[in-house]
Design a protein around this motif. Structure first.
Motif, PDB file in Angstrom:
ATOM      1  N   GLN A  90       4.356   1.439  -4.414  1.00  0.00           N
ATOM      2  CA  GLN A  90       3.255   0.566  -3.998  1.00  0.00           C
ATOM      3  C   GLN A  90       3.488  -0.173  -2.687  1.00  0.00           C
ATOM      4  OE1 GLN A  90       0.174   0.251  -5.471  1.00  0.00           O
ATOM      5  NE2 GLN A  90       0.907   2.021  -6.616  1.00  0.00           N
ATOM      6  N   SER A  91       4.646   0.000  -2.066  1.00  0.00           N
ATOM      7  CA  SER A  91       4.945  -0.754  -0.843  1.00  0.00           C
ATOM      8  C   SER A  91       5.515   0.153   0.229  1.00  0.00           C
ATOM      9  CB  SER A  91       5.953  -1.867  -1.138  1.00  0.00           C
ATOM     10  OG  SER A  91       5.439  -2.765  -2.082  1.00  0.00           O
ATOM     11  N   THR A  92       5.163  -0.165   1.475  1.00  0.00           N
ATOM     12  CA  THR A  92       5.574   0.639   2.619  1.00  0.00           C
ATOM     13  C   THR A  92       5.954  -0.263   3.783  1.00  0.00           C
ATOM     14  OG1 THR A  92       3.974   2.337   1.958  1.00  0.00           O
ATOM     15  CG2 THR A  92       4.844   2.481   4.201  1.00  0.00           C
TER      16      THR A  92
ATOM     17  N   GLU B 288      -6.709  -4.244   7.444  1.00  0.00           N
ATOM     18  CA  GLU B 288      -7.886  -3.504   6.978  1.00  0.00           C
ATOM     19  C   GLU B 288      -7.473  -2.364   6.033  1.00  0.00           C
ATOM     20  OE1 GLU B 288     -11.177  -4.150   7.292  1.00  0.00           O
ATOM     21  OE2 GLU B 288     -10.434  -6.019   8.170  1.00  0.00           O
ATOM     22  N   ILE B 289      -6.383  -1.694   6.338  1.00  0.00           N
ATOM     23  CA  ILE B 289      -5.893  -0.629   5.445  1.00  0.00           C
ATOM     24  C   ILE B 289      -5.511  -1.241   4.104  1.00  0.00           C
ATOM     25  CG2 ILE B 289      -3.999   1.001   5.061  1.00  0.00           C
ATOM     26  CD1 ILE B 289      -4.069   1.562   8.125  1.00  0.00           C
ATOM     27  N   SER B 290      -4.855  -2.391   4.135  1.00  0.00           N
ATOM     28  CA  SER B 290      -4.465  -3.074   2.906  1.00  0.00           C
ATOM     29  C   SER B 290      -5.687  -3.479   2.094  1.00  0.00           C
ATOM     30  CB  SER B 290      -3.611  -4.303   3.247  1.00  0.00           C
ATOM     31  OG  SER B 290      -3.149  -4.916   2.079  1.00  0.00           O
ATOM     32  N   LYS B 291      -6.699  -4.011   2.768  1.00  0.00           N
ATOM     33  CA  LYS B 291      -7.940  -4.409   2.080  1.00  0.00           C
ATOM     34  C   LYS B 291      -8.632  -3.190   1.478  1.00  0.00           C
ATOM     35  CE  LYS B 291      -8.933  -8.451   4.900  1.00  0.00           C
ATOM     36  NZ  LYS B 291      -9.772  -9.000   5.976  1.00  0.00           N
ATOM     37  N   ALA B 292      -8.639  -2.088   2.216  1.00  0.00           N
ATOM     38  CA  ALA B 292      -9.277  -0.864   1.701  1.00  0.00           C
ATOM     39  C   ALA B 292      -8.587  -0.380   0.439  1.00  0.00           C
ATOM     40  CB  ALA B 292      -9.244   0.233   2.770  1.00  0.00           C
ATOM     41  N   TYR B 293      -7.284  -0.528   0.390  1.00  0.00           N
ATOM     42  CA  TYR B 293      -6.533  -0.068  -0.794  1.00  0.00           C
ATOM     43  C   TYR B 293      -6.642  -1.060  -1.948  1.00  0.00           C
ATOM     44  CZ  TYR B 293      -2.898   1.485  -3.914  1.00  0.00           C
ATOM     45  OH  TYR B 293      -2.233   1.913  -5.032  1.00  0.00           O
ATOM     46  N   ASN B 294      -6.488  -2.336  -1.646  1.00  0.00           N
ATOM     47  CA  ASN B 294      -6.436  -3.363  -2.683  1.00  0.00           C
ATOM     48  C   ASN B 294      -7.798  -3.952  -3.033  1.00  0.00           C
ATOM     49  OD1 ASN B 294      -3.529  -3.466  -3.158  1.00  0.00           O
ATOM     50  ND2 ASN B 294      -3.408  -4.181  -1.059  1.00  0.00           N
ATOM     51  N   GLY B 295      -8.830  -3.589  -2.287  1.00  0.00           N
ATOM     52  CA  GLY B 295     -10.170  -4.060  -2.593  1.00  0.00           C
ATOM     53  C   GLY B 295     -10.412  -5.524  -2.277  1.00  0.00           C
ATOM     54  N   ARG B 296      -9.639  -6.082  -1.354  1.00  0.00           N
ATOM     55  CA  ARG B 296      -9.866  -7.478  -0.949  1.00  0.00           C
ATOM     56  C   ARG B 296      -9.738  -7.630   0.522  1.00  0.00           C
ATOM     57  NH1 ARG B 296      -4.280  -9.304  -2.157  1.00  0.00           N
ATOM     58  NH2 ARG B 296      -3.638  -7.929  -3.774  1.00  0.00           N
TER      59      ARG B 296
ATOM     60  N   VAL C 266       0.870  -1.168   0.000  1.00  0.00           N
ATOM     61  CA  VAL C 266       0.000   0.000   0.000  1.00  0.00           C
ATOM     62  C   VAL C 266       0.913   1.226   0.000  1.00  0.00           C
ATOM     63  CG1 VAL C 266      -1.789   1.247   1.291  1.00  0.00           C
ATOM     64  CG2 VAL C 266      -1.733  -1.246   1.359  1.00  0.00           C
ATOM     65  N   PRO C 267       0.599   2.221  -0.834  1.00  0.00           N
ATOM     66  CA  PRO C 267       1.426   3.439  -0.821  1.00  0.00           C
ATOM     67  C   PRO C 267       1.394   4.131   0.545  1.00  0.00           C
ATOM     68  CG  PRO C 267      -0.008   3.411  -2.748  1.00  0.00           C
ATOM     69  CD  PRO C 267      -0.446   2.281  -1.852  1.00  0.00           C
ATOM     70  N   ARG C 268       2.494   4.718   0.894  1.00  0.00           N
ATOM     71  CA  ARG C 268       2.651   5.392   2.188  1.00  0.00           C
ATOM     72  C   ARG C 268       1.581   6.458   2.411  1.00  0.00           C
ATOM     73  NH1 ARG C 268       8.145   8.645   3.548  1.00  0.00           N
ATOM     74  NH2 ARG C 268       7.633   9.653   1.592  1.00  0.00           N
ATOM     75  N   GLN C 269       1.282   7.252   1.386  1.00  0.00           N
ATOM     76  CA  GLN C 269       0.304   8.334   1.543  1.00  0.00           C
ATOM     77  C   GLN C 269      -1.079   7.793   1.880  1.00  0.00           C
ATOM     78  OE1 GLN C 269       1.018  11.853   1.268  1.00  0.00           O
ATOM     79  NE2 GLN C 269      -0.937  11.872   2.339  1.00  0.00           N
ATOM     80  N   PHE C 270      -1.460   6.663   1.282  1.00  0.00           N
ATOM     81  CA  PHE C 270      -2.770   6.064   1.563  1.00  0.00           C
ATOM     82  C   PHE C 270      -2.861   5.647   3.039  1.00  0.00           C
ATOM     83  CE2 PHE C 270      -5.925   2.683   1.771  1.00  0.00           C
ATOM     84  CZ  PHE C 270      -6.965   3.206   1.031  1.00  0.00           C
ATOM     85  N   ILE C 271      -1.803   5.021   3.554  1.00  0.00           N
ATOM     86  CA  ILE C 271      -1.788   4.604   4.961  1.00  0.00           C
ATOM     87  C   ILE C 271      -1.901   5.825   5.867  1.00  0.00           C
ATOM     88  CG2 ILE C 271      -0.450   3.456   6.776  1.00  0.00           C
ATOM     89  CD1 ILE C 271       0.984   1.938   4.425  1.00  0.00           C
ATOM     90  N   PHE C 272      -1.096   6.840   5.584  1.00  0.00           N
ATOM     91  CA  PHE C 272      -1.116   8.063   6.383  1.00  0.00           C
ATOM     92  C   PHE C 272      -2.508   8.685   6.374  1.00  0.00           C
ATOM     93  CE2 PHE C 272      -0.547  12.563   7.184  1.00  0.00           C
ATOM     94  CZ  PHE C 272       0.295  12.562   8.283  1.00  0.00           C
ATOM     95  N   ASP C 273      -3.119   8.753   5.201  1.00  0.00           N
ATOM     96  CA  ASP C 273      -4.459   9.334   5.087  1.00  0.00           C
ATOM     97  C   ASP C 273      -5.482   8.556   5.907  1.00  0.00           C
ATOM     98  OD1 ASP C 273      -3.434  11.273   3.401  1.00  0.00           O
ATOM     99  OD2 ASP C 273      -4.217  10.348   1.560  1.00  0.00           O
ATOM    100  N   LYS C 274      -5.382   7.234   5.907  1.00  0.00           N
ATOM    101  CA  LYS C 274      -6.337   6.413   6.667  1.00  0.00           C
ATOM    102  C   LYS C 274      -6.190   6.631   8.180  1.00  0.00           C
ATOM    103  CE  LYS C 274      -8.926   4.304   3.807  1.00  0.00           C
ATOM    104  NZ  LYS C 274     -10.334   4.680   3.788  1.00  0.00           N
ATOM    105  N   ILE C 275      -4.966   6.672   8.678  1.00  0.00           N
ATOM    106  CA  ILE C 275      -4.821   6.828  10.128  1.00  0.00           C
ATOM    107  C   ILE C 275      -5.161   8.251  10.572  1.00  0.00           C
ATOM    108  CG2 ILE C 275      -3.285   4.878  10.511  1.00  0.00           C
ATOM    109  CD1 ILE C 275      -0.910   6.708  10.507  1.00  0.00           C
ATOM    110  N   THR C 276      -4.862   9.244   9.753  1.00  0.00           N
ATOM    111  CA  THR C 276      -5.215  10.616  10.147  1.00  0.00           C
ATOM    112  C   THR C 276      -6.713  10.870   9.966  1.00  0.00           C
ATOM    113  OG1 THR C 276      -4.533  11.474   7.976  1.00  0.00           O
ATOM    114  CG2 THR C 276      -2.928  11.611   9.781  1.00  0.00           C
ATOM    115  N   GLU C 277      -7.328  10.219   8.994  1.00  0.00           N
ATOM    116  CA  GLU C 277      -8.777  10.340   8.803  1.00  0.00           C
ATOM    117  C   GLU C 277      -9.509   9.900  10.070  1.00  0.00           C
ATOM    118  OE1 GLU C 277     -11.413   7.297   6.373  1.00  0.00           O
ATOM    119  OE2 GLU C 277     -10.422   8.711   5.007  1.00  0.00           O
TER     120      GLU C 277
END
Length: 140
Positions: free
Chosen positions: A90-92, A132-140, A9-20
């Motif tokens: 694509q990896s963090t 869960e963050i990985s599933k949210a990004y990858n759709g699985r 999962v890209p770093r920005q996506f993870i950061f966005d999920k935890i700050t959201e």
């Protein structure tokens, strides 16, 4: 406790999920909506349930790589730090560290016993958040 895990999962996506999640919690508890860039040093009061409340203070929030905060109650102080290390687009590598300090000798003994009994559960919960963050990004 320290957890290190590589997720696709890209770093920005993870950061966005935890700050959201944090921004939602801040809004629920204060009615305020601070900007991510102003979170470092921000603190607020939070109710955790029956007769338990505490103060959450953001120690360092540096987009998109560091998310660190302290939760302080009348019994304990927890310091939590997320470090997001970019491997590629694509990896963090995610490093989550949490330490706790108890107030008083009896509380310290109790917390040591509880950490021994529930330490693995806490790690599983943190790994489940990453899944869960990985599933949210990858759709699985």
């Amino acid at each position: 406790m320290k957890i290190t895990k590589t997720i696709d999962v890209p770093r920005q996506f993870i950061f966005d999920k935890i700050t959201e999640s944090s921004l939602y919690d801040i809004k629920q508890n204060t009615g305020k909506t601070p900007k991510i860039s102003s979170l470092t040093g921000f603190e607020y009061q939070k109710n955790f349930g029956k007769n338990q409340s505490g103060k959450i203070k953001f120690d360092e929030v540096t987009e998109p790589s560091i998310y660190a905060f302290t939760t302080k109650t009348n019994r304990n102080t927890f310091k939590t730090r997320w470090e997001l290390h970019k491997i590629d687009d694509q990896s963090t590598d995610v490093v989550i560290a949490e330490e706790s300090k108890s107030s008083g000798m009896v509380q310290n003994i109790n917390d040591t016993i509880m950490a021994f009994m529930f330490g693995k559960l806490k790690k599983r919960q943190m790994l489940a958040i990453l899944d869960e963050i990985s599933k949210a990004y990858n759709g699985r």
